[in-house]
Motif scaffolding. Structure first.
Motif, short mmCIF file in Angstrom:
data_model
loop_
_atom_site.label_atom_id
_atom_site.label_comp_id
_atom_site.label_asym_id
_atom_site.label_seq_id
_atom_site.Cartn_x
_atom_site.Cartn_y
_atom_site.Cartn_z
N ARG A 241 0.86 -1.18 0.00
CA ARG A 241 0.00 0.00 0.00
C ARG A 241 0.90 1.23 0.00
O ARG A 241 1.97 1.23 0.62
N ASP B 121 -6.68 -4.38 -4.77
CA ASP B 121 -7.79 -4.68 -3.86
C ASP B 121 -8.64 -5.86 -4.35
O ASP B 121 -9.87 -5.80 -4.39
N ALA C 84 -4.54 1.73 -1.62
CA ALA C 84 -5.09 0.48 -2.16
C ALA C 84 -4.00 -0.59 -2.15
O ALA C 84 -2.84 -0.32 -2.49
N HIS D 261 -2.00 -3.32 -3.68
CA HIS D 261 -1.76 -3.63 -5.10
C HIS D 261 -0.42 -4.32 -5.32
O HIS D 261 0.50 -4.23 -4.51
N HIS E 212 -11.64 4.61 -6.76
CA HIS E 212 -11.62 3.16 -6.90
C HIS E 212 -10.72 2.80 -8.09
O HIS E 212 -10.54 3.62 -9.00
#
Length: 271
Positions: free
Chosen positions: A30, A49, A67, A69, A95
């Motif tokens: 993150r 995510d 997020a 990833h 998002h």
């Protein structure tokens, strides 16, 4: 597998352009800033995510701040990363998604890369950053251009085709291999992917062909590599999905229009 290093912290924005060898990996993490990832050549696999996004040339992945990833490229890849502080992203998606890049966005990123600008310092470069952010705000957004799935009957098919986009086995062939009916496999594609098997495979071939075209491969050779019986069949598919022929899309002439130098979002079948 070679580990991809972490980029420079944005203050409020930073850029990186790197050539990655095949099977390079950015392990799961993150970061407290937003990230735009754009493949100049090759394709980057991005997991954000729990979602899987593919980043082919002319598209970018958008990763929100904090997020979870990771990234991996199966083949050699030239990749541009833009790290952006949250203060610049009030109007950007919160998002993960795919952004369709305009020729202007690509030109700004190419300019920074050619001058090896990692952090903008001059007034001129700060103005370019403002234009870049304005363009990103209005860039068309898509959940994913080429959705994937870990569903047990779909994953082996998807993994095999990602590794070899020219594989000509039909849906019936795959169904027989998996021990299910063709109708059952077709329904699972629609349910899990939101596309038919044929539509998904054509998108995959478009993605694969973009990298090949970027590398200067001829249309005839590409059509053969992707399992087409003729170059005209490949061009027909390419034009239907992109809104332009390969020649138009990669034309470097000064009078090329935006729809000739970039993917036309309106022409891509709905997600």
């Amino acid at each position: 597998m070679k580990e991809i290093s972490v980029g420079q912290e944005p203050k409020p924005i930073s850029f990186r352009s790197v050539q990655y060898d095949a099977d390079s990996l950015l392990s799961e993490r993150r970061q407290p800033w937003f990230k735009l990832g754009y493949a100049l050549r090759g394709v980057m696999d991005v997991h954000v995510d729990g979602r899987h996004l593919l980043c082919p040339p002319r598209f970018a992945t958008w990763i929100p701040a904090n997020a979870l990833h990771s990234c991996r490229n199966r083949q050699n890849c030239e990749f541009v990363s833009v790290y952006i502080d949250s203060s610049l992203c009030a109007d950007m998606p919160k998002h993960p998604c795919t952004l369709v890049l305009s020729p202007l966005i690509k030109s700004i990123l190419a300019d920074f890369a050619s001058r090896e600008v990692t952090v903008p310092e001059t007034p001129q470069d700060h103005r370019l950053v403002r234009v870049l952010m304005d363009q990103l705000i209005i860039a068309p957004r898509k959940k994913s251009y080429l959705p994937t799935s870990d569903e047990p009957d779909l994953k082996p098919v998807i993994d095999a085709l990602l590794a070899s986009p020219g594989d000509r086995r039909s849906l019936g062939d795959w169904a027989m291999l998996l021990g299910v009916t063709e109708r059952t496999l077709s329904r699972r594609f629609h349910r899990e992917i939101g596309l038919s098997f044929s539509e998904w495979r054509q998108r995959l071939k478009l993605v694969a062909s973009l990298s090949m075209l970027e590398d200067g491969m001829s249309v005839t050779r590409i059509s053969q590599e992707l399992g087409y019986n003729s170059a005209s069949a490949f061009i027909s598919m390419f034009k239907r999905l992109s809104g332009a022929s390969p020649l138009q899309l990669f034309s470097q002439s000064s009078d090329a229009s935006d729809t000739q130098t970039g993917i036309s979002d309106a022409k891509i079948p709905a997600e």
